[in-house]
Design a protein around this motif. Structure first.
Motif, PDB file in Angstrom:
ATOM      1  N   PHE A  93       0.752  -1.481   0.042  1.00  0.00           N
ATOM      2  CA  PHE A  93      -0.241  -0.248   0.018  1.00  0.00           C
ATOM      3  C   PHE A  93       0.208   1.288  -0.083  1.00  0.00           C
ATOM      4  CE2 PHE A  93      -2.064   3.681   2.277  1.00  0.00           C
ATOM      5  CZ  PHE A  93      -3.199   3.043   1.661  1.00  0.00           C
ATOM      6  N   ILE A  94       0.572   1.825  -1.047  1.00  0.00           N
ATOM      7  CA  ILE A  94       0.866   3.368  -1.009  1.00  0.00           C
ATOM      8  C   ILE A  94       0.152   4.257  -1.134  1.00  0.00           C
ATOM      9  CG2 ILE A  94       2.321   4.985  -2.689  1.00  0.00           C
ATOM     10  CD1 ILE A  94       4.116   1.932  -2.436  1.00  0.00           C
ATOM     11  N   MET A  95       0.013   5.682   0.035  1.00  0.00           N
ATOM     12  CA  MET A  95      -0.521   6.246   0.785  1.00  0.00           C
ATOM     13  C   MET A  95      -0.286   7.763  -0.017  1.00  0.00           C
ATOM     14  SD  MET A  95      -0.884   9.007   4.186  1.00  0.00           S
ATOM     15  CE  MET A  95       0.999   8.711   4.532  1.00  0.00           C
ATOM     16  N   THR A  96      -1.298   7.662  -0.540  1.00  0.00           N
ATOM     17  CA  THR A  96      -1.068   9.362  -1.865  1.00  0.00           C
ATOM     18  C   THR A  96      -1.963  10.637  -1.603  1.00  0.00           C
ATOM     19  OG1 THR A  96      -2.827   8.034  -2.912  1.00  0.00           O
ATOM     20  CG2 THR A  96      -1.015   7.533  -4.004  1.00  0.00           C
ATOM     21  N   ASN A  97      -3.173  10.079  -0.276  1.00  0.00           N
ATOM     22  CA  ASN A  97      -3.752  10.996  -0.074  1.00  0.00           C
ATOM     23  C   ASN A  97      -4.072  11.202   1.191  1.00  0.00           C
ATOM     24  OD1 ASN A  97      -4.493  13.559   0.037  1.00  0.00           O
ATOM     25  ND2 ASN A  97      -6.315  13.288  -1.820  1.00  0.00           N
ATOM     26  N   ILE A  98      -4.095  12.798   2.036  1.00  0.00           N
ATOM     27  CA  ILE A  98      -4.473  12.088   3.853  1.00  0.00           C
ATOM     28  C   ILE A  98      -5.532  13.451   4.492  1.00  0.00           C
ATOM     29  CG2 ILE A  98      -2.780  11.257   4.126  1.00  0.00           C
ATOM     30  CD1 ILE A  98      -0.835  13.726   4.516  1.00  0.00           C
ATOM     31  N   ILE A  99      -5.883  13.111   5.090  1.00  0.00           N
ATOM     32  CA  ILE A  99      -6.292  13.458   6.107  1.00  0.00           C
ATOM     33  C   ILE A  99      -6.465  14.381   7.454  1.00  0.00           C
ATOM     34  CG2 ILE A  99      -8.911  14.752   7.087  1.00  0.00           C
ATOM     35  CD1 ILE A  99     -10.213  13.310   4.095  1.00  0.00           C
TER      36      ILE A  99
END
Length: 423
Positions: free
Chosen positions: A100-106
């Motif tokens: 899993f590659i994180m690309t966006n966050i809140i």
């Protein structure tokens, strides 16, 4: 009842044996040879050449490990200047045949357990405490209702909840993606395979790949089809999608590695084939709960010992590595089985021609009369002299197919000469 007894008697006390009848007909003869030719073409072309029916087959056993690389920087009012490396955006650090590659966050920072107003929606907006039943909580609540109606802002009131405060507001997903530079990150896939029946092992990092080449190559279907390092943006593009669009809400990509090996040939010709496709459904007309996301938190205590946490809702792309394939090697058992099956199929030509001759042609009654012969029990026929036992003589009847028109002369029939019995 008599009919049933007659059928049962015929089944028990009658015996049928094939009778050879040669029919000299161009139509039937060509049909018979055409069907036999088609069956031979199927057995040789499809079963043996295409499907390699002469081989024993085994399915692949596989293991996969992955390693991502890439660094980027962000500078926002909430998080400030920040460097992102592999330890930040790969969550968790290792998975089985997946990454899993994180690309966006809140991000919701500095949360503590306490009391705060719920986010406004159809169930939380209130005018008085009577609108907020104490102890209530549903699947979409941020906490448990205290029974009080408190101001959310200068114009709106919502029910108060006991929760991690302030509660998360995920109504606005960042666009473009927070880590849009992840498009240029790379992914190294190490795949080891094993065919147990043949004790054959291999890996996708081929023997001719050197350390120097591995540090500089990037997979390209045309120029570097066996490089095991992939650029994330290229993976998504090869599947027919835009990385920047997918990075906003996340998704699931499949990296397929196909191993089809003919072990009758050199082992160096057993090579991996890569393909890519998006696995999560993306339909613009039915776009409910799109993408892929989850939450996790980082906990810490301040100087007074109060527990805090930073809540992160992570959007990203999960890459599933799917390995499949088979290997084949010559074996006498499947070879003989398929040869026997092919010879048995040749009988279909005889059955088909029999059906046409006996039921479809104009002179079917004549051919049927020559095909079937009814013989009574020899010992029960009265008036026959006691004849010496003679060996059976096969009878071959040759029929010449004349014009298929009513009233045509009866074709000549040639048969074996009669036996001379002593009187």
């Amino acid at each position: 009842m008599a009919g049933c007894c007659s059928v049962l008697g015929a089944f028990l006390f009658e015996y049928d044996t094939p009778r050879i009848v040669l029919i000299r007909s161009r139509k039937v003869g060509l049909m018979n040879r055409a069907v036999q030719l088609l069956i031979l073409a199927y057995v040789i072309g499809w079963v043996f050449v295409w499907e390699k029916g002469y081989q024993e087959v085994d399915s692949v056993v596989s293991s996969v490990t992955t390693k991502a690389k890439g660094v980027t920087v962000t500078n926002t009012s909430q998080l400030g200047f920040r460097i992102w490396d592999v330890a930040d955006y790969v969550i968790p650090a290792q998975e089985e045949s997946s990454l899993f590659i994180m690309t966006n966050i809140i991000v919701t920072m500095n949360q503590t357990q306490g009391f705060c107003p719920e986010l406004p929606d159809n169930t939380s907006v209130c005018n008085s405490d009577s609108d907020c039943p104490a102890g209530s909580a549903n699947t979409h609540s941020s906490g448990v209702a205290t029974g009080r109606c408190v101001p959310y802002n200068g114009t709106l009131k919502t029910c108060e909840v006991a929760a991690w405060c302030p509660v998360e507001d995920d109504s606005n997903v960042p666009k473009p993606a927070f880590l849009k530079a992840a498009e240029n990150f790379t992914l190294l896939i190490k795949n080891n395979i094993w065919y147990p029946k043949f004790n054959f092992t291999k890996r996708n990092i081929l023997p001719n790949i050197t350390t120097t080449y591995l540090k500089s190559c990037i997979y390209n279907a045309a120029t570097d089809p066996f490089c095991p390092i992939f650029r994330l943006g290229q993976i998504v593009e090869n599947a027919g999608h835009s990385f920047q669009d997918m990075a906003v809400e996340g998704g699931i990509m499949g990296i397929q590695i196909k191993w089809d090996c003919n072990l009758d040939r050199a082992a160096s010709l057993c090579l991996p084939r890569y393909s890519f496709r998006r696995l999560d459904t993306r339909d613009q007309d039915h776009n409910v709960s799109p993408g892929y996301n989850f939450r996790f938190a980082k906990y810490y205590n301040d100087l007074t010992g109060t527990e805090h946490r930073t809540l992160i809702k992570a959007f990203g792309i999960r890459f599933d590595i799917i390995v499949f394939g088979k290997a084949g090697k010559f074996d006498i058992i499947p070879t003989m089985i398929n040869i026997g099956s092919g010879l048995a199929l040749l009988g279909v030509a005889t059955v088909l021609c029999d059906v046409i001759v006996l039921y479809c042609m104009k002179k079917r009654y004549y051919y049927r009369e020559k095909k079937y012969k009814y013989v009574e029990d020899y010992e029960q026929v009265d008036g026959l002299p006691n004849l010496p036992h003679l060996p059976p003589v096969p009878v071959v009847t040759t029929l010449s197919a004349g014009p298929d028109t009513p009233g045509s002369p009866t074709p000549p029939v040639s048969s074996a000469p009669p036996l001379d019995h002593p009187h």
